[in-house]
Design a protein around this motif. Sequence first.
Motif, PDB file in Angstrom:
ATOM      1  N   ASP A 203       0.023 -14.773  -9.655  1.00  0.00           N
ATOM      2  CA  ASP A 203      -1.108 -13.908  -9.287  1.00  0.00           C
ATOM      3  C   ASP A 203      -0.642 -12.687  -8.508  1.00  0.00           C
ATOM      4  O   ASP A 203      -1.100 -11.572  -8.748  1.00  0.00           O
ATOM      5  N   TYR A 204       0.271 -12.897  -7.567  1.00  0.00           N
ATOM      6  CA  TYR A 204       0.745 -11.802  -6.723  1.00  0.00           C
ATOM      7  C   TYR A 204       1.435 -10.726  -7.569  1.00  0.00           C
ATOM      8  O   TYR A 204       1.174  -9.533  -7.408  1.00  0.00           O
ATOM      9  N   PHE A 205       2.302 -11.141  -8.490  1.00  0.00           N
ATOM     10  CA  PHE A 205       3.012 -10.176  -9.327  1.00  0.00           C
ATOM     11  C   PHE A 205       2.059  -9.482 -10.296  1.00  0.00           C
ATOM     12  O   PHE A 205       2.218  -8.295 -10.568  1.00  0.00           O
ATOM     13  N   GLN A 206       1.071 -10.189 -10.800  1.00  0.00           N
ATOM     14  CA  GLN A 206       0.118  -9.559 -11.715  1.00  0.00           C
ATOM     15  C   GLN A 206      -0.767  -8.550 -10.985  1.00  0.00           C
ATOM     16  O   GLN A 206      -1.135  -7.533 -11.560  1.00  0.00           O
ATOM     17  N   ARG A 207      -1.109  -8.828  -9.727  1.00  0.00           N
ATOM     18  CA  ARG A 207      -1.925  -7.893  -8.952  1.00  0.00           C
ATOM     19  C   ARG A 207      -1.139  -6.655  -8.524  1.00  0.00           C
ATOM     20  O   ARG A 207      -1.713  -5.584  -8.372  1.00  0.00           O
ATOM     21  N   ASN A 208       0.152  -6.795  -8.314  1.00  0.00           N
ATOM     22  CA  ASN A 208       0.928  -5.719  -7.715  1.00  0.00           C
ATOM     23  C   ASN A 208       1.913  -5.018  -8.652  1.00  0.00           C
ATOM     24  O   ASN A 208       2.666  -4.152  -8.204  1.00  0.00           O
ATOM     25  N   THR A 209       1.926  -5.395  -9.913  1.00  0.00           N
ATOM     26  CA  THR A 209       2.758  -4.703 -10.907  1.00  0.00           C
ATOM     27  C   THR A 209       1.960  -4.592 -12.203  1.00  0.00           C
ATOM     28  O   THR A 209       0.906  -5.207 -12.348  1.00  0.00           O
ATOM     29  N   THR A 210       2.506  -3.840 -13.132  1.00  0.00           N
ATOM     30  CA  THR A 210       1.895  -3.742 -14.463  1.00  0.00           C
ATOM     31  C   THR A 210       2.649  -4.596 -15.480  1.00  0.00           C
ATOM     32  O   THR A 210       2.430  -4.472 -16.679  1.00  0.00           O
ATOM     33  N   LEU A 211       3.524  -5.462 -14.978  1.00  0.00           N
ATOM     34  CA  LEU A 211       4.323  -6.306 -15.866  1.00  0.00           C
ATOM     35  C   LEU A 211       3.444  -7.344 -16.558  1.00  0.00           C
ATOM     36  O   LEU A 211       2.511  -7.880 -15.956  1.00  0.00           O
ATOM     37  N   LYS A 212       3.791  -7.621 -17.807  1.00  0.00           N
ATOM     38  CA  LYS A 212       3.068  -8.641 -18.577  1.00  0.00           C
ATOM     39  C   LYS A 212       3.719  -9.991 -18.319  1.00  0.00           C
ATOM     40  O   LYS A 212       4.936 -10.152 -18.472  1.00  0.00           O
ATOM     41  N   LEU A 213       2.914 -10.964 -17.933  1.00  0.00           N
ATOM     42  CA  LEU A 213       3.402 -12.320 -17.696  1.00  0.00           C
ATOM     43  C   LEU A 213       3.598 -13.034 -19.030  1.00  0.00           C
ATOM     44  O   LEU A 213       2.685 -13.086 -19.855  1.00  0.00           O
ATOM     45  N   VAL A 214       4.810 -13.550 -19.248  1.00  0.00           N
ATOM     46  CA  VAL A 214       5.128 -14.298 -20.462  1.00  0.00           C
ATOM     47  C   VAL A 214       5.634 -15.679 -20.059  1.00  0.00           C
ATOM     48  O   VAL A 214       6.149 -15.857 -18.958  1.00  0.00           O
ATOM     49  N   PRO A 215       5.494 -16.688 -20.937  1.00  0.00           N
ATOM     50  CA  PRO A 215       5.878 -18.052 -20.563  1.00  0.00           C
ATOM     51  C   PRO A 215       7.371 -18.220 -20.248  1.00  0.00           C
ATOM     52  O   PRO A 215       7.736 -19.010 -19.385  1.00  0.00           O
ATOM     53  N   ARG A 216       8.239 -17.491 -20.947  1.00  0.00           N
ATOM     54  CA  ARG A 216       9.682 -17.591 -20.684  1.00  0.00           C
ATOM     55  C   ARG A 216      10.388 -16.364 -21.235  1.00  0.00           C
ATOM     56  O   ARG A 216       9.833 -15.604 -22.024  1.00  0.00           O
ATOM     57  N   ASP A 217      11.637 -16.189 -20.814  1.00  0.00           N
ATOM     58  CA  ASP A 217      12.500 -15.102 -21.294  1.00  0.00           C
ATOM     59  C   ASP A 217      11.929 -13.710 -21.022  1.00  0.00           C
ATOM     60  O   ASP A 217      12.076 -12.804 -21.848  1.00  0.00           O
ATOM     61  N   GLY A 218      11.301 -13.527 -19.856  1.00  0.00           N
ATOM     62  CA  GLY A 218      10.828 -12.205 -19.475  1.00  0.00           C
ATOM     63  C   GLY A 218      11.993 -11.304 -19.099  1.00  0.00           C
ATOM     64  O   GLY A 218      13.117 -11.766 -18.878  1.00  0.00           O
ATOM     65  N   ASP A 219      11.728 -10.008 -19.020  1.00  0.00           N
ATOM     66  CA  ASP A 219      12.755  -9.073 -18.557  1.00  0.00           C
ATOM     67  C   ASP A 219      13.157  -9.415 -17.125  1.00  0.00           C
ATOM     68  O   ASP A 219      14.318  -9.288 -16.758  1.00  0.00           O
ATOM     69  N   LEU A 220      12.198  -9.824 -16.312  1.00  0.00           N
ATOM     70  CA  LEU A 220      12.445 -10.353 -14.978  1.00  0.00           C
ATOM     71  C   LEU A 220      12.101 -11.832 -15.009  1.00  0.00           C
ATOM     72  O   LEU A 220      11.057 -12.219 -15.543  1.00  0.00           O
ATOM     73  N   GLN A 221      12.974 -12.670 -14.451  1.00  0.00           N
ATOM     74  CA  GLN A 221      12.765 -14.122 -14.508  1.00  0.00           C
ATOM     75  C   GLN A 221      12.917 -14.726 -13.118  1.00  0.00           C
ATOM     76  O   GLN A 221      13.867 -14.418 -12.399  1.00  0.00           O
ATOM     77  N   PHE A 222      11.949 -15.581 -12.771  1.00  0.00           N
ATOM     78  CA  PHE A 222      11.985 -16.299 -11.504  1.00  0.00           C
ATOM     79  C   PHE A 222      11.979 -17.798 -11.774  1.00  0.00           C
ATOM     80  O   PHE A 222      11.253 -18.273 -12.644  1.00  0.00           O
ATOM     81  N   GLU A 223      12.766 -18.506 -10.999  1.00  0.00           N
ATOM     82  CA  GLU A 223      12.733 -19.961 -10.996  1.00  0.00           C
ATOM     83  C   GLU A 223      13.254 -20.422  -9.651  1.00  0.00           C
ATOM     84  O   GLU A 223      13.819 -19.637  -8.891  1.00  0.00           O
ATOM     85  N   GLY A 224      13.034 -21.679  -9.341  1.00  0.00           N
ATOM     86  CA  GLY A 224      13.540 -22.170  -8.065  1.00  0.00           C
ATOM     87  C   GLY A 224      12.909 -23.475  -7.660  1.00  0.00           C
ATOM     88  O   GLY A 224      12.280 -24.162  -8.472  1.00  0.00           O
ATOM     89  N   GLN A 225      13.059 -23.795  -6.374  1.00  0.00           N
ATOM     90  CA  GLN A 225      12.513 -25.048  -5.864  1.00  0.00           C
ATOM     91  C   GLN A 225      12.127 -24.906  -4.391  1.00  0.00           C
ATOM     92  O   GLN A 225      12.707 -24.104  -3.663  1.00  0.00           O
ATOM     93  N   ILE A 226      11.140 -25.697  -4.040  1.00  0.00           N
ATOM     94  CA  ILE A 226      10.730 -25.814  -2.641  1.00  0.00           C
ATOM     95  C   ILE A 226      11.677 -26.833  -2.038  1.00  0.00           C
ATOM     96  O   ILE A 226      11.736 -27.978  -2.492  1.00  0.00           O
TER      97      ILE A 226
END
Length: 181
Positions: free
Chosen positions: A71-94
């Motif tokens: 939600d934060y990235f969609q509100r603050n950028t014009t990037l299109k959210l895709v399920p995988r293999d985006g130009d920018l990719q985030f992953e991680g763990q708590i």
Amino acid sequence: MTWSKRKFLFSQQFYLTSLLLLLGLSGCSVYSFTGTNIDPAVRTISIQTFQNNANNGPSFLAQRFTEEMKDYFQRNTTLKLVPRDGDLQFEGQIIAYDFAPAAIQRENGVDQAGVNRLTIQVRVRFTNTKDEKQDFEQTFQSNGDFPASQDVSSINNDPSALKRITTNIITDAFNKSVANW
């Protein structure tokens, strides 16, 4: 000098100044008023579900954190959210969810918690497929203080209490990845 000549000179100066300002702000990347500095070639983003590897974190934390980040990235950028293999990719763990006394106070000769602190740590792995120099893996941390009368289960049931902490972590990851701070 007549009024019409002054008006003509003023309008020329105004347009020249405006043109120089626009040229000065343009460059290799696009700057937005949200503070992002995203290369125009970057158009998509993918955010994988963050795993909850914290021993005592609530079961819903991973899904809630991931959705808040999307939600934060969609509100603050014009990037299109895709399920995988985006130009920018985030992953991680708590990796940590710690609830502990932060301030001890003495009352009637007994030491007890005056304030409790909830600390959350999230390890974020960021990949920019268009510019690998921007890739990083970093742990972000934030905390919030709560009255001693409020236990961890009441905090887990209060979405706004957790949201303040997770929003700080998401904002830090956002700034590191697309605002280049």
